[in-house]
Every structure is written in C-alpha cells, then in structure tokens.
Write a protein that holds these residues in place. Sequence first.
Motif, PDB file in Angstrom:
ATOM      1  N   MET A 166     -25.745 -17.429  -9.763  1.00 12.08           N
ATOM      2  CA  MET A 166     -25.597 -16.852  -8.427  1.00 12.08           C
ATOM      3  C   MET A 166     -24.132 -16.572  -8.160  1.00 12.08           C
ATOM      4  N   LEU A 167     -23.829 -15.373  -7.614  1.00 14.63           N
ATOM      5  CA  LEU A 167     -22.459 -15.003  -7.331  1.00 14.63           C
ATOM      6  C   LEU A 167     -22.007 -15.569  -5.998  1.00 14.63           C
ATOM      7  N   LEU A 168     -20.728 -15.846  -5.906  1.00 13.95           N
ATOM      8  CA  LEU A 168     -20.164 -16.364  -4.672  1.00 13.95           C
ATOM      9  C   LEU A 168     -19.809 -15.194  -3.770  1.00 13.95           C
ATOM     10  N   ASP A 169     -20.204 -15.236  -2.525  1.00 14.24           N
ATOM     11  CA  ASP A 169     -19.957 -14.152  -1.597  1.00 14.24           C
ATOM     12  C   ASP A 169     -18.628 -14.368  -0.897  1.00 14.24           C
ATOM     13  N   THR A 170     -17.577 -13.747  -1.458  1.00 12.92           N
ATOM     14  CA  THR A 170     -16.257 -13.871  -0.859  1.00 12.92           C
ATOM     15  C   THR A 170     -15.765 -12.511  -0.372  1.00 12.92           C
ATOM     16  N   CYS A 171     -16.692 -11.609  -0.110  1.00 10.30           N
ATOM     17  CA  CYS A 171     -16.322 -10.257   0.275  1.00 10.30           C
ATOM     18  C   CYS A 171     -15.607 -10.242   1.617  1.00 10.30           C
ATOM     19  N   GLU A 172     -14.439  -9.584   1.664  1.00 11.49           N
ATOM     20  CA  GLU A 172     -13.728  -9.387   2.914  1.00 11.49           C
ATOM     21  C   GLU A 172     -13.560  -7.909   3.224  1.00 11.49           C
ATOM     22  N   SER A 173     -13.981  -7.010   2.320  1.00 12.60           N
ATOM     23  CA  SER A 173     -13.799  -5.575   2.510  1.00 12.60           C
ATOM     24  C   SER A 173     -15.049  -4.836   2.057  1.00 12.60           C
ATOM     25  N   ARG A 174     -15.219  -3.658   2.648  1.00 15.31           N
ATOM     26  CA  ARG A 174     -16.301  -2.783   2.232  1.00 15.31           C
ATOM     27  C   ARG A 174     -15.749  -1.398   1.986  1.00 15.31           C
ATOM     28  N   LEU A 175     -16.406  -0.681   1.103  1.00 12.39           N
ATOM     29  CA  LEU A 175     -16.007   0.673   0.769  1.00 12.39           C
ATOM     30  C   LEU A 175     -17.121   1.636   1.129  1.00 12.39           C
ATOM     31  N   THR A 176     -16.751   2.774   1.692  1.00 11.77           N
ATOM     32  CA  THR A 176     -17.677   3.883   1.868  1.00 11.77           C
ATOM     33  C   THR A 176     -17.479   4.844   0.702  1.00 11.77           C
ATOM     34  N   ILE A 177     -18.566   5.217   0.046  1.00 15.99           N
ATOM     35  CA  ILE A 177     -18.519   6.091  -1.124  1.00 15.99           C
ATOM     36  C   ILE A 177     -19.052   7.467  -0.750  1.00 15.99           C
ATOM     37  N   HIS A 178     -18.273   8.508  -1.059  1.00 16.01           N
ATOM     38  CA  HIS A 178     -18.665   9.901  -0.834  1.00 16.01           C
ATOM     39  C   HIS A 178     -18.766  10.605  -2.182  1.00 16.01           C
ATOM     40  N   LEU A 179     -19.732  11.505  -2.325  1.00 18.46           N
ATOM     41  CA  LEU A 179     -19.982  12.191  -3.592  1.00 18.46           C
ATOM     42  C   LEU A 179     -19.963  13.707  -3.397  1.00 18.46           C
ATOM     43  N   SER A 180     -19.439  14.400  -4.390  1.00 20.33           N
ATOM     44  CA  SER A 180     -19.518  15.860  -4.432  1.00 20.33           C
ATOM     45  C   SER A 180     -19.530  16.289  -5.894  1.00 20.33           C
ATOM     46  N   CYS A 181     -20.007  17.509  -6.153  1.00 21.97           N
ATOM     47  CA  CYS A 181     -20.081  18.026  -7.523  1.00 21.97           C
ATOM     48  C   CYS A 181     -19.627  19.478  -7.561  1.00 21.97           C
ATOM     49  N   THR A 182     -19.090  19.872  -8.699  1.00 21.16           N
ATOM     50  CA  THR A 182     -18.703  21.267  -8.925  1.00 21.16           C
ATOM     51  C   THR A 182     -19.199  21.712 -10.295  1.00 21.16           C
ATOM     52  N   ASN A 183     -19.418  23.013 -10.410  1.00 17.33           N
ATOM     53  CA  ASN A 183     -19.768  23.645 -11.696  1.00 17.33           C
ATOM     54  C   ASN A 183     -21.015  23.041 -12.338  1.00 17.33           C
ATOM     55  N   LEU A 184     -22.001  22.723 -11.515  1.00 10.82           N
ATOM     56  CA  LEU A 184     -23.252  22.193 -12.065  1.00 10.82           C
ATOM     57  C   LEU A 184     -23.996  23.269 -12.836  1.00 10.82           C
ATOM     58  N   ARG A 185     -24.837  22.846 -13.743  1.00 11.62           N
ATOM     59  CA  ARG A 185     -25.663  23.788 -14.508  1.00 11.62           C
ATOM     60  C   ARG A 185     -26.755  24.368 -13.618  1.00 11.62           C
ATOM     61  N   ASN A 186     -27.033  25.643 -13.820  1.00 11.21           N
ATOM     62  CA  ASN A 186     -28.118  26.280 -13.078  1.00 11.21           C
ATOM     63  C   ASN A 186     -29.411  26.123 -13.863  1.00 11.21           C
ATOM     64  N   MET A 187     -30.367  25.394 -13.296  1.00 16.28           N
ATOM     65  CA  MET A 187     -31.614  25.098 -13.988  1.00 16.28           C
ATOM     66  C   MET A 187     -32.791  25.912 -13.449  1.00 16.28           C
ATOM     67  N   ASP A 188     -32.529  26.786 -12.459  1.00 13.06           N
ATOM     68  CA  ASP A 188     -33.626  27.539 -11.843  1.00 13.06           C
ATOM     69  C   ASP A 188     -33.600  28.988 -12.311  1.00 13.06           C
ATOM     70  N   PHE A 189     -34.780  29.531 -12.559  1.00 10.65           N
ATOM     71  CA  PHE A 189     -34.881  30.926 -12.980  1.00 10.65           C
ATOM     72  C   PHE A 189     -34.599  31.874 -11.813  1.00 10.65           C
ATOM     73  N   ILE A 190     -35.004  31.442 -10.614  1.00 13.37           N
ATOM     74  CA  ILE A 190     -34.757  32.232  -9.411  1.00 13.37           C
ATOM     75  C   ILE A 190     -33.845  31.403  -8.500  1.00 13.37           C
ATOM     76  N   GLY A 191     -32.705  31.969  -8.152  1.00 15.69           N
ATOM     77  CA  GLY A 191     -31.756  31.209  -7.342  1.00 15.69           C
ATOM     78  C   GLY A 191     -30.940  30.243  -8.187  1.00 15.69           C
ATOM     79  N   ARG A 192     -30.439  29.183  -7.525  1.00  9.85           N
ATOM     80  CA  ARG A 192     -29.607  28.190  -8.198  1.00  9.85           C
ATOM     81  C   ARG A 192     -30.248  26.811  -8.075  1.00  9.85           C
ATOM     82  N   SER A 193     -29.637  25.838  -8.761  1.00 13.41           N
ATOM     83  CA  SER A 193     -30.148  24.467  -8.735  1.00 13.41           C
ATOM     84  C   SER A 193     -30.104  23.905  -7.317  1.00 13.41           C
TER      85      SER A 193
END
Length: 574
Positions: free
Chosen positions: A1-28
């Motif tokens: 069992m891990l000891l809970d000594t957390c004093e901070s939290r992080l907010t995580i944001h995600l973004s992507c560029t240049n993804l592959r297009n997997m759709d025949f009509i339109g984009r992913s």
Amino acid sequence: MLLDTCESRLTIHLSCTNLRNMDFIGRSDPFALLFLDPTGILPRRRALAASSAATSLPPPLPDPIPPPETRTGRSGAYQGRDPRWNKVGTTETINNSLNVAWATSFEINYFFERAQKLAVDVFDRDVASQSDADIHKHDYLGSAEVSVPALVRAPGQRKTLDLKIPGRPNQKCGQVTIIAENVSHSKQRIHFTPSLSSFSSGWAVNKGKGPYLTVTRPPAGTDTPSSNKITVWRSPAPATPSGPKSFNFAHLTHNYEKFCRCDDTVPLDFQVSYDKGGKHRIVASATASLKELEQSQGRLKLQQIQTGCFPSPSRTPLLHMKDRRMTEDDTFLDYIIGGCDISLVVAIDFTASNGDPSQRGTLHFFDSMEPNEYELAIRAVGDILAAYSSDQLFPAYGFGAKLPPDFHQPCHKFSLTGSPDPTCHTIDDVLNMYRQTLYNVRLSGPTHFAEIIRAAAEHANVEVTQNHQSYSILLIVTDGVISDMQSTLREIKLASMLPLSIVIIGVGDADFSDMVIIDGDDLDQERDIVQFVMFRQYRDTPEVLRSMVLEEIPGQLMQYMKQKGIKPNPPPTD
C-alpha cells in the motif's frame, strides 16, 4: 500500500497535431484516453534487464506478465494497457479534424517520491460507444508516454511527443502535446479571527478547561447532517478572556480544500467546548456554510447544548468569525516548476561486516539476475532523484574500505570513480562504478559517517539565491553500526544550515538503533534533515521504500527556502 503524502495536484490538458486521416469521407474524429502509472515500477524482470544492459550482460527471460488482449483497428493493433496503468479518463470526440485541442482536462495527484508516468492513447471514433469493451471498434492512431517528473521539469510544463504504434517504428502518426498545470485551489489557505461575545465562563469552573472552538464538516458526498463528521480545525489552546463575557480564540488558518472542499456552500459545524480529562464536552454550537457566514457578516448565533453557558435568556451568545481572507501556500511543486535543481550524492558502505562479496548471500554479492540490496536501494531512490537533476552529475563515494596499492589504512571517504573527481554521469554509471570498486578494494571498517557528510556538505555549500535555487540530497546505503557518533552528530548539525538532506537506507539485518538517534527530531540542530529507513521492511515494495525514504524531502526543502526568504520562481518559458 502506498503512503498518501500528496500535497499538490496537476491538471492535465491534451492536444494533437498532424493525426492520420482514417476516414474515406471527411477527416478522423479523434478522442484520447489518459492513463496513469502511479508508481512507475517496471515488472521485476524488465527492471533486471535494464540493470543488466548497463553491464553488457545478456538480458533475462521475457516479462512473465501475460500480454493484454490485442485489439485491432485499420491503423494497427492496439495492445491495451497492462494492470499497472490506471485509466484517468477519456476526452470528448472532436469531429472531422486532424489537429485537435480537447476541452476535457484531468486532475492527478502529484507525488515527488514516486516515478509516476502518463500515457495517452489516441483513436479515431468509428462507433457511438467509447467504453473499454468497444475500444477495438475504433481506429487506433497511436500512443505516447512521459514521466511526470520530466513533464513538470519541462519548459512551460509542456511536452510534445511523437505518437507511435508498436511494431511500426517508421509510421508517421502525428504528435500529442501534454500540458500540466499546478492546481491552484489545493494551495489556497483560509484565515479567520474567531471570538465569542455574551458568553458565560461560569460553566467551566466545574466542567474543565476552555472554551475551545472546533470546526467539523460532513465527508465528501454527504452534505446532509450526519454524525460522521470530519474535524477540520480545533483551537490549539483555550480562548483568552477579552472582557467580562468575551473570549478570543487563536487565529484560524487552514488549507481551503481540506476546510470546506473548496465549496462555500458546505455546511460547517462550529462547536464551543470544554476539555475535562482529555474529553471535549460541547456546550454550544452553530451551523453555517462559508457563504452563509459571509451573508451574516461573520456573526453566528450559538445554540445552547449545556445549560449555564448563556448569561441570560435575553442575550444570545455570538460566535464572530472576522477578518476572512485567502492566501496561497507555496508548495514543493512550485519550487520544482520554478527551476529549483535537485542534486544527488551517493555514499556506499564497504565495511567488512557486509561479508565476502564473492560469497552468495552476502550483501555485496553480485548476481546479474538478482541485484543485491545495495543495487536495489540505489536504483529505487536514484531513478526518482535523477529526474529532477538538470546536469545528471552524481558524485559517488565509498567508505570503510582499504584502497590499493598498499591496502594499509581504512579510508572513510573515497571516490568510486578511482580518480579525485567522484562524478558519475548517470545512475547506471553509479552502479557500474560501485561494482567495479568491489573488485579493487578490500572491505574493512569501522563505519564512519562524518567524512561522508562533510563531503556532501561541500557539494551543497553553494550560494542559493532567489534566482539560483538548488538543493542536495545525500543518500547513504549502509549495513552497520556507526562508530563515530559524536563526530557524525556534529557534522549533521553543521549540514542542517545548508541546502542539504540526508537519507539513509539500512541493508541487511544489523542493529540499526544508532540510526534512530541521528533520525531523531529532538537533536540540537538548525532543522531536521535526516531520514532513516530499513530496506528489508520494504524489499518487495520498492514504491513504498521510495515513499518512506523521500517523504520528508519536500518539507525539508521548503523549510530551508522559507528560512532564507526564498520564494518559488515563475515557471521558465523556454
């Protein structure tokens, strides 16, 4: 069992560029899954493979953990995540786009003492459901992983990583950008000046010391009245009289999140009590949220629970909660994000009490398939601290051995590199120098710490300023009883004035009672800088070992910085 000594939290944001297009009509139509490996612990045989690679030994057997179910989309096979990874959440889907910035964000707990990792798996949505059971029905666009220490140390707490598909190293899959933000509300602190008016102290004559003020609230998710209350604050001493029927309590200051879960509508119970024999008897109380308290201009009418504490029926006692204000605490993570550098100095015990290194079962015995306790301890702590070092330079010393060419006198401080410069360039380099040293010295004794601590103090004795922040940690791995206790205590006292902490891991099953002395909180020193942990108590749980060894470092670093009046710097921008 891990000891809970957390004093901070992080907010995580995600973004992507240049993804592959997997759709025949339109984009992913991309969406992403975020996973957290809360400990960063490799399966045992993979960890051995990493250790073996550093010494050019053949790798061990494959990882015994069975592979997860393979799920195939048109862009490749998605292998899923093994049980180490906890799913944090799923973003929304953004339709018809190869460059996306998802609005969904995620919060994770940040632990300095853990090798946490994040993983992002990106998909092109092909069916309505995003459930785990249906994930194979979507086209797999790629994955990326990053360690949390690397993320918070990166400029702007931002990492842009190439998305990869296992088995397709040359496939161009686009990039994912991961941004971490320190959650501000977890740093907020609320302040009040509490007092009583029109309150009789006569009840206390026979019933005990007081009055005290206690604040309680319901647990999370239960904002209705309940007997299961959480005590969030109690005045440390009885209130002091300020008039015939008036009392002043100690200043109330508390973490805002812990006080009311950052919600001004949470009902709080304010209880006035007297202490008799260690048991608090409530004599009057009031209930109000912080919002209601503000509307009443900080005045609450108390309800009588025990008779005799109200001067007269016509005058209702009042609890005054004045001077409400909010401040923000500095956190360890603020210093790290602001560029404070962590340096590691390693010291290894080469005394004869470790046993003959050529004999299996002794503490220094080298086995390519089974790291000894020294190697495991250095790896467990070193890999964490290395992530916070900007130069990746680690001075490494030995003590307690006789050195070539004459092997005449035991040396209580010598460089593991064999040269006057003790600097190693990676943790693997530290381990390689340790193994090489075993073949070049003769184990001797006794066990002296003073010279090692003095050497670490020399490394730490740099000018720490507002613009140039650094902190050093001395890791001592030892099996023995200290023979120079008074000299060691003197050096610890001197080191406590420097930006330095000392962590000691005791290997083997020797008598470590001396370590309890130097790890005591009542020593005559500037501040407490020593932490001792017995390795064998946590041999099978390296994540707990790291937590126990490093849990006091954030507080010790902040204490030093505050004593010097040094605040965290703003995050670097490049």
